[in-house]
Design an enzyme around this catalytic site. Structure first.
Site, mmCIF file in Angstrom:
data_model
loop_
_atom_site.group_PDB
_atom_site.id
_atom_site.type_symbol
_atom_site.label_atom_id
_atom_site.label_comp_id
_atom_site.label_asym_id
_atom_site.label_seq_id
_atom_site.Cartn_x
_atom_site.Cartn_y
_atom_site.Cartn_z
ATOM 1 N N ARG A 37 40.963 37.666 28.912
ATOM 2 C CA ARG A 37 39.546 37.567 29.260
ATOM 3 C C ARG A 37 39.376 38.116 30.673
ATOM 4 N NH1 ARG A 37 39.240 31.452 27.866
ATOM 5 N NH2 ARG A 37 41.343 31.771 28.661
ATOM 6 N N ASP A 70 38.032 39.712 34.144
ATOM 7 C CA ASP A 70 36.918 39.347 35.013
ATOM 8 C C ASP A 70 35.948 40.497 35.219
ATOM 9 O OD1 ASP A 70 37.435 36.702 35.606
ATOM 10 O OD2 ASP A 70 38.756 37.178 37.294
ATOM 11 N N TYR A 108 49.624 44.368 33.336
ATOM 12 C CA TYR A 108 48.511 44.841 34.149
ATOM 13 C C TYR A 108 49.006 45.904 35.119
ATOM 14 C CZ TYR A 108 45.469 40.955 32.733
ATOM 15 O OH TYR A 108 44.682 40.084 32.025
ATOM 16 N N ARG A 115 45.154 39.400 41.225
ATOM 17 C CA ARG A 115 44.383 39.786 42.412
ATOM 18 C C ARG A 115 44.767 38.957 43.641
ATOM 19 N NH1 ARG A 115 38.491 39.316 40.422
ATOM 20 N NH2 ARG A 115 38.096 39.574 42.661
#
Lengths: 257, 257
Positions: free
Chosen positions: B50, B52, B111, B203
């Site tokens: 999910r 951001d 990622y 992040r």
């Protein structure tokens, strides 16, 4: 007035090309407005390549004359501050002699064309590549490209509005690299190098080579089109958004180490 | 109802993240609206990650149940036709068994974070990378990253709003590749792999590692921050636009050859 060479990167999408127009945004006007913020009397700038609407640059070279001397780093920083939020950036600056001319002193221009072949629409690269849906065969495109290398009359691959005195140009390099594209498909990266190009020459060649890659034209038909010296013999001119002016070469690199 | 796995690419900028919201555009809603054009009764879709607001995907995986059977190619084509002009594309589709679940069956998420260090503003990659102006030292960033590999309590690197039951996760991979960036500067490509991640974990880590690369933190301070298990020990959380969900792995690749 001290003269400066500027290496410039820009996204072509919001601009009606490099050259200043009376009623449309241009890269030249955007750069000159930033220059006028630091030197209200700065004369017009010159550029190595007058890129068309939607065409990008990674290494456009321009020169400008300024009333006072700047360290190249401070000039770059000041211009970038005033260029915001436009997608135009000065990536290098150097003081040059009065005999330097961004356009007339250039001895080679290099362009990159990014051609993506895949079924699904591109998302991150919208406006940054030309996408076709069908498969392309880079081997036959390379065979066709060989016919275009060297010194030729490129009338077939020249826009009707081209202002060059002669249609004879020497194409020094036309390489086609195939790389896998994220999310599937193939990206063909076509690299062109020549002392100078005719108007729409790269896009006319890419549009024609795409037809070869798709199987609609043979390499021999490209040779015949070149020999016809007839604009109507050209394949379709491809759209501008895959085209990048990447490098301009001078007898001595003004930004050299 | 036959079930389909979809591999999805999207540009995160126009969306308030993956998950459907009552009053903001989301990737999930955009995909579901396309699905409803071909199957008005299709139930909600599920996704592996999910993402951001502003986060991109190159290989998000989702699954959906449809009333009738489709060949994967026709399903992909139909959805892409209805997804236009949104920057969301289905790049692969496959029929899967009822036991396939895009989120719960995933055994690894990968990622990529694109971090560009150069003085001049980026033009073509605006919204696609996180740019910092100062130089970064990838060697000390790699030294700091080593402390984060393996199984740890990642409370320090977890958003306060994170809903995961446990802050203990195993980070299987954190590679940092440095490549030269067109127009000057350096791009650091940080690759993360884990079975699953906490909210804002990537992040939070990238923002902290950037401080290390800039010389403001030492690798030992990153280890101490991890060991503190305290959100306030984290460095600044970096912005979302450099982050891409690139790959989701399952016990058997649903799109496998």
């Amino acid at each position: 007035m001290p003269r400066y060479a500027l290496k410039i990167e820009y996204h072509g999408q919001p601009f009606r090309g490099w050259q200043r127009q009376s009623d449309q945004p241009s890269v030249q006007q955007t750069l000159e407005e930033a220059l006028h913020r630091i030197d209200p009397d700065a004369p017009p700038v010159f550029a190595a390549g007058r890129t068309d609407t939607g065409v990008h640059a990674l290494g456009q070279v321009s020169h400008c004359d300024l009333a006072r001397a700047w360290t190249p780093f401070r000039l770059m920083e000041a211009l970038n501050a005033h260029l915001r939020p436009h997608p135009v950036a000065v990536v290098a600056a150097a003081q040059v002699g009065d005999d330097f001319h961004a356009r007339f002193a250039a001895i080679e221009r290099r362009y990159l064309f990014r051609l993506v072949s895949r079924r699904a629409p591109v998302t991150h690269d919208a406006g940054l590549v030309w996408q076709v849906r069908g498969a392309l065969d880079p081997a036959v495109m390379r065979a066709a490209a060989k016919h275009l290398l060297g010194r030729h009359d490129f009338t077939t691959f020249r826009a009707a509005m081209c202002q060059a005195k002669s249609p004879v140009k020497t194409l020094d390099r036309l390489d086609i690299d195939a790389v896998s594209y994220p999310g599937g498909g193939t990206e063909l990266r076509l690299t062109f190098a020549a002392r100078s190009f005719l108007h729409n020459q790269v896009r006319s060649i890419v549009g024609t080579l795409e037809r070869v890659g798709a199987g609609a034209w043979t390499p021999d038909e490209v040779r015949a089109a070149l020999q016809a010296r007839d604009r109507t013999a050209c394949g379709p001119v491809c759209p501008p958004q895959g085209l990048y002016l990447t490098h301009v070469r001078y007898p001595r690199d003004p930004f050299g180490v």
